[in-house]
Every structure is written in C-alpha cells, then in structure tokens.
Design an enzyme around this catalytic site. Structure first.
Site, PDB file in Angstrom:
ATOM      1  N   HIS A   7      -4.145 -34.196 -68.360  1.00  0.00           N
ATOM      2  CA  HIS A   7      -4.224 -34.355 -66.899  1.00  0.00           C
ATOM      3  C   HIS A   7      -5.305 -35.351 -66.482  1.00  0.00           C
ATOM      4  O   HIS A   7      -5.650 -35.436 -65.316  1.00  0.00           O
ATOM      5  CB  HIS A   7      -4.475 -32.998 -66.220  1.00  0.00           C
ATOM      6  CG  HIS A   7      -3.302 -32.072 -66.329  1.00  0.00           C
ATOM      7  ND1 HIS A   7      -3.427 -30.707 -66.275  1.00  0.00           N
ATOM      8  CD2 HIS A   7      -1.984 -32.312 -66.536  1.00  0.00           C
ATOM      9  CE1 HIS A   7      -2.218 -30.157 -66.418  1.00  0.00           C
ATOM     10  NE2 HIS A   7      -1.340 -31.103 -66.581  1.00  0.00           N
ATOM     11  N   ASP A  60     -12.101 -12.385 -72.801  1.00  0.00           N
ATOM     12  CA  ASP A  60     -12.829 -13.560 -72.353  1.00  0.00           C
ATOM     13  C   ASP A  60     -12.862 -14.620 -73.457  1.00  0.00           C
ATOM     14  O   ASP A  60     -13.195 -14.315 -74.600  1.00  0.00           O
ATOM     15  CB  ASP A  60     -14.259 -13.122 -71.984  1.00  0.00           C
ATOM     16  CG  ASP A  60     -14.957 -14.153 -71.116  1.00  0.00           C
ATOM     17  OD1 ASP A  60     -14.970 -15.338 -71.500  1.00  0.00           O
ATOM     18  OD2 ASP A  60     -15.473 -13.760 -70.063  1.00  0.00           O
TER      19      ASP A  60
END
Ligand SMILES: [Zn+2]
Length: 252
Positions: free
Chosen positions: A121, A237
């Site tokens: 991106h 996490d």
C-alpha cells in the site's frame, strides 16, 4: 498462550525452506498508530472521498490541505517499532524469514531493521513526484504545505507531489503485488500477522497459500476470515506472540 501449539508452529518454521510473513493494521496499532477501518478508526473521522485519487487529480491543493491533518494524526508524534516489528526483523536477519509483505504505510518495519519489506500500500513517510517518480521524505513536504505551498511540487521537474501511498480509487503497485505473489507461491509457511484478512487483494495471498497446501499461521487479536482453515490460529496480541515465536525459533 498454548505452548504446545507454539512449539509446533515453531517446528514448521524451522523446517521450512521458505517463510513469508504479511503484516496488517494490528502490527501498527500496537505502536499507537490509529487504524483506518475499525469502529473508531480514521475513516469514521475523515471523509474517505477527500482522499480519493479523483480528488487529488481535480483539486490537489485542497487534497494536500486536508491530507497534512491526516499525516499529523498518523505520524505527528514520535512513533517507534514495537516488539512484533523487532521480532520479525530478528527472524529475517537469522534467515528464517525470507519475505516480509506489509499492508502498513508507516515504515516501522524498516525502522526495526527489516531490509526490504514489500509495501503493497506504499509508504506514508514519503511523497512521490507524479512527473518524474522521484521520492522525498514527507516531513519537509508537510512543512511546505503548512506554509502555503498547495499543492507542493517537485524540486527537480516541477511535477505535483503525491503521498507515496495507494489512494482510494488507485490500484496497487503492480510490481509490489507481483513480487508478493511470487514470494507467497514459493513459501512453505505463510504467517499472517495483525490482519483481519478482509481487504483484497492482500487477503487472497494467505488464501491462495492455503489452497496450495502451505502451512498458514495466523496471529491476530480477533477471529479472521481464514481462522477456521488455518493450521495455527493465535488469537492474541502480536507483541506477545511474535517475540515468543521468534525466541523459540532462534533457540538452539
Ligand atoms: Zn519530479
């Protein structure tokens, strides 16, 4: 964390000839960078249409005036790589990780020491000239916009500068995508980290990896689109799982 599941995933990584990792927003948000698509994400506070490529083309000055606010929010305060970035860089320098693909635009993988992540991106810490393709650090460009240079132009050719990221309405950089696809095709293990695996075409990389029989390891706080099919699904996490995984892989 399930230690037996962890050591089995570690085994797969150690035995693989080629390992690919792809990171998403969850890896950036662990460094305090607001994410874009969550319920209180960037796009609930900014109008995505303001950052569409057609807006950039028709009104680059207005685009930049609004864009600098967004850049300040994303990168204005000092941002540091977190334990997940560091763990991936360590895995890479020990030659257990062959290719790192990222959907993130913050440049934190490089800051942690990763050599050449494939940034599908783009990179929001840079601007690119629409005339000659030269790239510049974003900070001086932001200052120029704030002092009234809208739109900012290239000091080499006079072309209009654009944030070096994929805007709405733009297609992904073909070379980065081809490179990511080729690396995924050659992989034995695919690590999908901090991504909900919903945004195409990035989501198709792990899906195709599964279809080819590669081992898929997912690390994400929430359930993902491919959680039911993954070989290993760590719903935790990224800053807990990645360091533990890397430490175990590197253990003699
Ligand atoms: Zn130029």
């Amino acid at each position: 964390m399930d230690r037996r599941k962890l050591s089995s995933a570690v085994e797969a990584i150690r035995e693989a000839d080629s390992v690919v990792a792809m990171t998403g927003a969850g890896v950036s948000s662990a460094s305090g960078i607001p994410d874009f698509r969550s319920d209180d994400g960037i796009w609930t506070r900014y109008d995505p249409n303001a950052f569409h490529i057609s807006r950039f083309r028709t009104d680059p000055g207005g685009f930049w005036n609004e864009r600098v606010e967004l850049i300040e929010e994303l990168f204005g305060k000092a941002i540091e790589p977190n334990a997940a970035h560091v763990a991936l860089a360590e895995l890479e320098s020990a030659e257990y990780l062959d290719t790192l693909i990222t959907q993130n635009i913050d440049g934190l993988h490089q800051a942690a020491g990763s050599e050449k992540p494939i940034e599908i991106h783009g990179n929001g810490q840079r601007a690119v000239c629409t005339g000659c393709d030269s790239r510049f650090g974003i900070d001086p460009i932001v200052e120029r916009v704030e002092s009234g240079e809208t739109p900012p132009t290239c000091e080499r050719c006079g072309g209009i500068l654009k944030p070096d990221v994929v805007l709405f309405g733009e297609s992904l950089p073909k070379s980065a995508l081809l490179e990511a696809q080729a690396a995924s095709r050659d992989a034995d293990v695919f690590l999908a980290i901090g991504s909900s695996l919903t945004v195409e075409p990035a989501a198709s990389l792990p899906r195709h990896a599964l279809d080819r029989g590669e081992v898929l390891v997912i690390v994400n706080l929430d359930r993902t689109e491919l959680s039911d099919r993954a070989d290993y699904d760590f719903r935790a996490d990224v800053t807990d799982v990645l360091p533990a995984l890397t430490e175990a892989v590197l253990q003699e």
